[in-house]
Design a protein around this motif. Sequence first.
Motif, mmCIF file in Angstrom:
data_model
loop_
_atom_site.group_PDB
_atom_site.id
_atom_site.type_symbol
_atom_site.label_atom_id
_atom_site.label_comp_id
_atom_site.label_asym_id
_atom_site.label_seq_id
_atom_site.Cartn_x
_atom_site.Cartn_y
_atom_site.Cartn_z
ATOM 1 N N ASP A 133 0.845 -1.191 0.000
ATOM 2 C CA ASP A 133 0.000 0.000 0.000
ATOM 3 C C ASP A 133 0.883 1.245 0.000
ATOM 4 O O ASP A 133 1.669 1.457 0.918
ATOM 5 N N PHE A 134 0.771 2.070 -1.035
ATOM 6 C CA PHE A 134 1.596 3.267 -1.154
ATOM 7 C C PHE A 134 0.783 4.549 -0.969
ATOM 8 O O PHE A 134 1.190 5.612 -1.434
ATOM 9 N N SER A 135 -0.352 4.458 -0.304
ATOM 10 C CA SER A 135 -1.206 5.645 -0.146
ATOM 11 C C SER A 135 -0.496 6.750 0.626
ATOM 12 O O SER A 135 -0.692 7.935 0.347
ATOM 13 N N SER A 136 0.349 6.387 1.585
ATOM 14 C CA SER A 136 1.063 7.410 2.357
ATOM 15 C C SER A 136 2.077 8.143 1.491
ATOM 16 O O SER A 136 2.346 9.335 1.689
ATOM 17 N N MET A 137 2.642 7.440 0.512
ATOM 18 C CA MET A 137 3.586 8.088 -0.401
ATOM 19 C C MET A 137 2.883 9.119 -1.266
ATOM 20 O O MET A 137 3.408 10.197 -1.528
ATOM 21 N N GLU A 138 1.688 8.769 -1.705
ATOM 22 C CA GLU A 138 0.925 9.694 -2.538
ATOM 23 C C GLU A 138 0.552 10.948 -1.755
ATOM 24 O O GLU A 138 0.413 12.033 -2.324
ATOM 25 N N GLU A 139 0.404 10.809 -0.434
ATOM 26 C CA GLU A 139 0.130 11.987 0.403
ATOM 27 C C GLU A 139 1.333 12.925 0.420
ATOM 28 O O GLU A 139 1.179 14.146 0.450
ATOM 29 N N LEU A 140 2.534 12.342 0.395
ATOM 30 C CA LEU A 140 3.743 13.166 0.404
ATOM 31 C C LEU A 140 3.931 13.901 -0.915
ATOM 32 O O LEU A 140 4.543 14.976 -0.952
ATOM 33 N N ASP A 141 3.427 13.319 -2.005
ATOM 34 C CA ASP A 141 3.519 13.952 -3.320
ATOM 35 C C ASP A 141 2.408 14.989 -3.423
ATOM 36 O O ASP A 141 1.372 14.773 -4.045
ATOM 37 N N ALA A 142 2.645 16.128 -2.774
ATOM 38 C CA ALA A 142 1.587 17.133 -2.564
ATOM 39 C C ALA A 142 1.423 18.030 -3.783
ATOM 40 O O ALA A 142 1.779 19.206 -3.780
ATOM 41 N N ASP A 143 0.870 17.468 -4.862
ATOM 42 C CA ASP A 143 0.669 18.261 -6.071
ATOM 43 C C ASP A 143 -0.448 19.288 -5.914
ATOM 44 O O ASP A 143 -0.417 20.358 -6.516
ATOM 45 N N LYS A 144 -1.463 18.958 -5.106
ATOM 46 C CA LYS A 144 -2.631 19.832 -5.002
ATOM 47 C C LYS A 144 -2.701 20.603 -3.686
ATOM 48 O O LYS A 144 -3.250 21.696 -3.632
ATOM 49 N N LYS A 145 -2.148 20.041 -2.625
ATOM 50 C CA LYS A 145 -2.252 20.678 -1.313
ATOM 51 C C LYS A 145 -0.893 20.672 -0.627
ATOM 52 O O LYS A 145 -0.238 19.631 -0.544
ATOM 53 N N ALA A 146 -0.467 21.837 -0.134
ATOM 54 C CA ALA A 146 0.853 21.957 0.495
ATOM 55 C C ALA A 146 0.900 21.158 1.795
ATOM 56 O O ALA A 146 -0.080 21.087 2.548
ATOM 57 N N LEU A 147 2.042 20.530 2.057
ATOM 58 C CA LEU A 147 2.256 19.825 3.315
ATOM 59 C C LEU A 147 2.459 20.831 4.442
ATOM 60 O O LEU A 147 3.039 21.902 4.241
ATOM 61 N N VAL A 148 1.993 20.492 5.641
ATOM 62 C CA VAL A 148 2.124 21.384 6.802
ATOM 63 C C VAL A 148 2.788 20.611 7.938
ATOM 64 O O VAL A 148 2.359 19.505 8.288
ATOM 65 N N SER A 149 3.837 21.187 8.515
ATOM 66 C CA SER A 149 4.551 20.557 9.627
ATOM 67 C C SER A 149 3.738 20.666 10.908
ATOM 68 O O SER A 149 3.277 21.753 11.275
ATOM 69 N N MET A 150 3.552 19.534 11.604
ATOM 70 C CA MET A 150 2.848 19.537 12.888
ATOM 71 C C MET A 150 3.697 20.185 13.976
ATOM 72 O O MET A 150 3.173 20.661 14.981
ATOM 73 N N LYS A 151 5.005 20.229 13.779
ATOM 74 C CA LYS A 151 5.907 20.805 14.775
ATOM 75 C C LYS A 151 5.917 22.330 14.739
ATOM 76 O O LYS A 151 5.951 22.993 15.772
ATOM 77 N N THR A 152 5.925 22.873 13.530
ATOM 78 C CA THR A 152 6.078 24.324 13.392
ATOM 79 C C THR A 152 4.840 25.014 12.822
ATOM 80 O O THR A 152 4.788 26.240 12.765
#
Length: 509
Positions: free
Chosen positions: A399-418
């Motif tokens: 299952d590579f669904s988590s990898m597809e989440e990292l490939d943020a073509d449509k929505k920017a990734l946001v750090s939970m730390k900062t």
Amino acid sequence: MVYMFETVQPVRFYLYDVDSPDAALIHADGLGYIETTMGRVVGSVGSCFVGSLKDPNGKNSNCGSIKVLAEESSTQTDSLRFIISESGLKIKDWVGKGDHYIKIRRQRQDRELEDVSETEELKDSKDPTFKPIEIPMHMLNLGKLDTPLVFEVWDWNSRSKDNFSGQVTSTAVELLRQSGPITFPVTSKEKANDGKDRGSLNSLTSGSLDCQDPLHHTPSFVEFVSGGCRLEILEAIDFTLSNGSPNCPNSLHYNDSNGSLNQYQTAVSSVGKILEEYSTSKTFGAYGFGAQMADGDVSFCFPLNGNKAKPTVNGVEGVLQAYKQFLENAVMSGPTNFADIIHEANQACRKIRHGVQQYYVLVILTDGGISDMDNTIHEIVEGSDLPLSIVIVGVGREDFSSMEELDADKKALVSMKTNKASSRDIVQFVAMREVGSNGGELARRVLAEIPDQLTRYMISKNIQPNSRQTADIEQTQRNLKGLNLNAPPPSYMPPGWEERLDQGTGKPY
């Protein structure tokens, strides 16, 4: 020819001695030929490739050398930037000042008009100034500066068709000939061709368009590479337990005694062969993650060669050799964590000296979903402000669904730390099962975004390409001595590039 970074593009250059410009090549003397790839040409110092010519008759004789210089068509990256405003146009609305917008069109060779771009609608504004609009030259006029351009003025309506208010016709040559704003009178035109003879409208002599249009050049990937921007490659291979024992035929790490490549080796070779063409040092950082070390601890970032001070190896073959040697005594473990290896890449980027143009590509090969999603996203967000691209290749059928989440073509990734969002998309993911055993297609998919990611980073930091470097031809010629000029083409070239004889002339081609 159309250059594609992500594809191996074999090219063959022939050198002929032609006695007459009207003579056919079949009657010319072949002086030599050379086979290479577009990647090797563009990736050479100053995008200037120097190589030794092979004898067309198959003899191991010295035929001299050839210099091939790659230059990019300027219209591919040049663009026109418009600042358009209106003044004194007739208002057609009963109430208000008009809701205008500008439609930019170009005239095709068949004299029909084709839409190119459009401004925003400015509501209730008598003399509006529109936001700057930038159009690449190859979209605006296909690079032909004398192509007629039509700027149509429209008045938006909410309950009926928009009203045409007039137009201005010009060319890029005319626009660029002036310095500063240009004022054009707005004229009328015939309405859209609907089969009816509607006559003509009176000229709107009281209206005008003001246009400021400096030629704007966007630096290209080729310009950065030609100017000496160094591409550094890091490879990271997954050694978690889910891959299976290397001794089992169904393992993703299976070491086949017959010499067949497993999926990891195929991915390293397919992607690495292209990246290697652009590496100045021809060395790769080779890492692993998810294996148990000699002290019993599981490491999520370790050098395959065991040398923490110098984890680099010589190109793709060095990565494959280090991988094979480590695999002999590897103790698979887990879980699958990416944060440490991405952190290592981020640290390498931070060590780049000021003024040095350098860009890192991290290639991660993995068999499944990751366990440290929050930490991984944090490191990716940090890397988005650094000269870094991350390529993830999914091996196997997990299952590579988590990898597809990292490939943020449509929505920017946001750090939970900062709580910080990524400033740009730097991750590209492809599952090998989507391309089967087609290594060329795998490389094309995972590397397609690298040139754009590099140029976007440089532009965001206001970094311009350096002047094209000058190739040291004498040094290159010295390096060519001792090479086997009759060696067959590289194994990754497609079938059909073997030398053959022309049946009509008996000459090799």
